[in-house]
Structure formats: C-alpha cells, structure tokens
Write a protein that holds these residues in place. Structure first.
Motif, short mmCIF file in Angstrom:
data_model
loop_
_atom_site.label_atom_id
_atom_site.label_comp_id
_atom_site.label_asym_id
_atom_site.label_seq_id
_atom_site.Cartn_x
_atom_site.Cartn_y
_atom_site.Cartn_z
N ASP A 93 -6.04 -8.19 -7.10
CA ASP A 93 -6.22 -7.99 -5.42
C ASP A 93 -5.48 -6.63 -5.40
O ASP A 93 -4.37 -7.68 -5.51
CB ASP A 93 -6.33 -8.90 -5.05
CG ASP A 93 -6.62 -7.94 -3.92
OD1 ASP A 93 -5.83 -8.68 -1.99
OD2 ASP A 93 -7.99 -7.66 -3.26
N GLY A 94 -5.15 -5.64 -4.90
CA GLY A 94 -4.39 -4.81 -4.94
C GLY A 94 -3.11 -5.46 -3.69
O GLY A 94 -1.82 -5.36 -3.56
N HIS A 95 -3.15 -5.90 -2.49
CA HIS A 95 -2.50 -7.06 -2.05
C HIS A 95 -1.96 -7.64 -2.30
O HIS A 95 -0.51 -7.56 -1.66
CB HIS A 95 -3.38 -7.28 -0.25
CG HIS A 95 -4.12 -6.01 0.16
ND1 HIS A 95 -3.70 -4.98 1.23
CD2 HIS A 95 -5.90 -4.82 0.53
CE1 HIS A 95 -4.58 -4.03 1.10
NE2 HIS A 95 -5.70 -4.29 0.94
N ALA A 96 -2.38 -8.49 -3.06
CA ALA A 96 -1.62 -9.51 -3.76
C ALA A 96 -0.74 -8.81 -4.58
O ALA A 96 0.91 -9.87 -4.63
CB ALA A 96 -2.79 -10.73 -3.88
N LEU A 97 -0.86 -8.25 -5.45
CA LEU A 97 -0.14 -7.11 -6.15
C LEU A 97 0.81 -6.96 -5.29
O LEU A 97 2.25 -7.48 -5.79
CB LEU A 97 -0.25 -6.48 -6.82
CG LEU A 97 0.43 -5.30 -7.87
CD1 LEU A 97 0.81 -6.83 -8.71
CD2 LEU A 97 -0.53 -4.51 -8.84
N GLN A 98 0.94 -6.03 -3.95
CA GLN A 98 1.87 -5.75 -3.54
C GLN A 98 2.89 -6.66 -3.41
O GLN A 98 4.22 -6.82 -2.79
CB GLN A 98 1.02 -4.62 -2.71
CG GLN A 98 0.40 -3.11 -3.41
CD GLN A 98 0.97 -2.27 -2.60
OE1 GLN A 98 0.92 -1.89 -1.54
NE2 GLN A 98 1.00 -1.25 -3.41
N ALA A 99 2.16 -7.65 -2.59
CA ALA A 99 3.13 -8.98 -1.69
C ALA A 99 3.93 -9.90 -3.37
O ALA A 99 4.83 -10.42 -2.62
CB ALA A 99 1.96 -10.05 -1.10
N ALA A 100 3.06 -9.37 -4.26
CA ALA A 100 3.99 -10.25 -5.25
C ALA A 100 5.08 -9.70 -5.82
O ALA A 100 6.10 -10.45 -5.71
CB ALA A 100 3.13 -10.84 -6.10
N LEU A 101 4.61 -8.66 -5.35
CA LEU A 101 5.89 -7.64 -5.78
C LEU A 101 7.15 -7.44 -4.61
O LEU A 101 8.23 -6.32 -4.73
CB LEU A 101 5.73 -6.54 -6.57
CG LEU A 101 5.03 -6.14 -7.73
CD1 LEU A 101 4.29 -5.38 -8.03
CD2 LEU A 101 5.95 -7.01 -9.24
#
Length: 101
Positions: free
Chosen positions: A1-9
C-alpha cells in the motif's frame, strides 16, 4: 500500500535516509528486487525531492542512485539492440531448418 510506504518513509533526516538510499543504490537495478525497490525509490523522491541540495549525504546517494539507474537503462538499451540484431538470424535459422525437413 502506497500510504503505508509513505508513512514508513516520512519524517526522516538525512542520516535516517542514508541506509535506505544505500540499499536502493545496491538493489534498484537487480531484477529480483525491482518490484520492491523501484516503488520505494519513487516514494523517497516524492517525499524528499525538496531536500536535494541541502544535505550533502543525501545528494551523494541521489547521484549514486541516478548513476546506477542510468547504467541499467543503457544496458537494457544495448540488450534491446542486440535482440533486434539476433531476431532476423534466429528466424532465418528456424526457416531454413523448417524447410529442410
């Protein structure tokens, strides 16, 4: 999921981005990891493009990543050219062996 990736980064400074960039530089052109590393690289650039020119560490890794991707693109281009040269030869070989049987 793109939102989870952005949140992690998100919300990382240059020193916390350095290990991610190091891994990306190493694996971004590896066909076994491209499905994971390319979206991560996109996310990093989406989130941190505004810090290019501010952090020397980050800039160095961005340049290394660019050089790695550029070298891979050039290699892929050469392989496509080679494939284009080989296809007529393979077709001719196939046609000659088909007509002799």
């Amino acid at each position: 999921d793109g939102h989870a990736l952005q949140a992690a980064l998100s919300q990382r400074n240059a020193s916390r981005l350095e290990p991610i960039m190091k891994v990306l530089c190493k694996y971004v052109a590896d066909p076994r990891t491209m499905k994971v590393s390319v979206p991560i690289a996109h996310a990093v650039f989406d989130l941190y493009s505004q810090v290019v020119g501010i952090s020397q560490e980050f800039d160095t890794k961005v340049l290394q990543l660019y050089e790695r991707v550029n070298a891979e693109v050039k290699a892929q281009d050469e392989l496509i050219k080679l494939q284009g040269m080989l296809e007529p030869l393979l077709h001719a070989q196939y046609n000659s062996s088909s007509s002799s049987t």
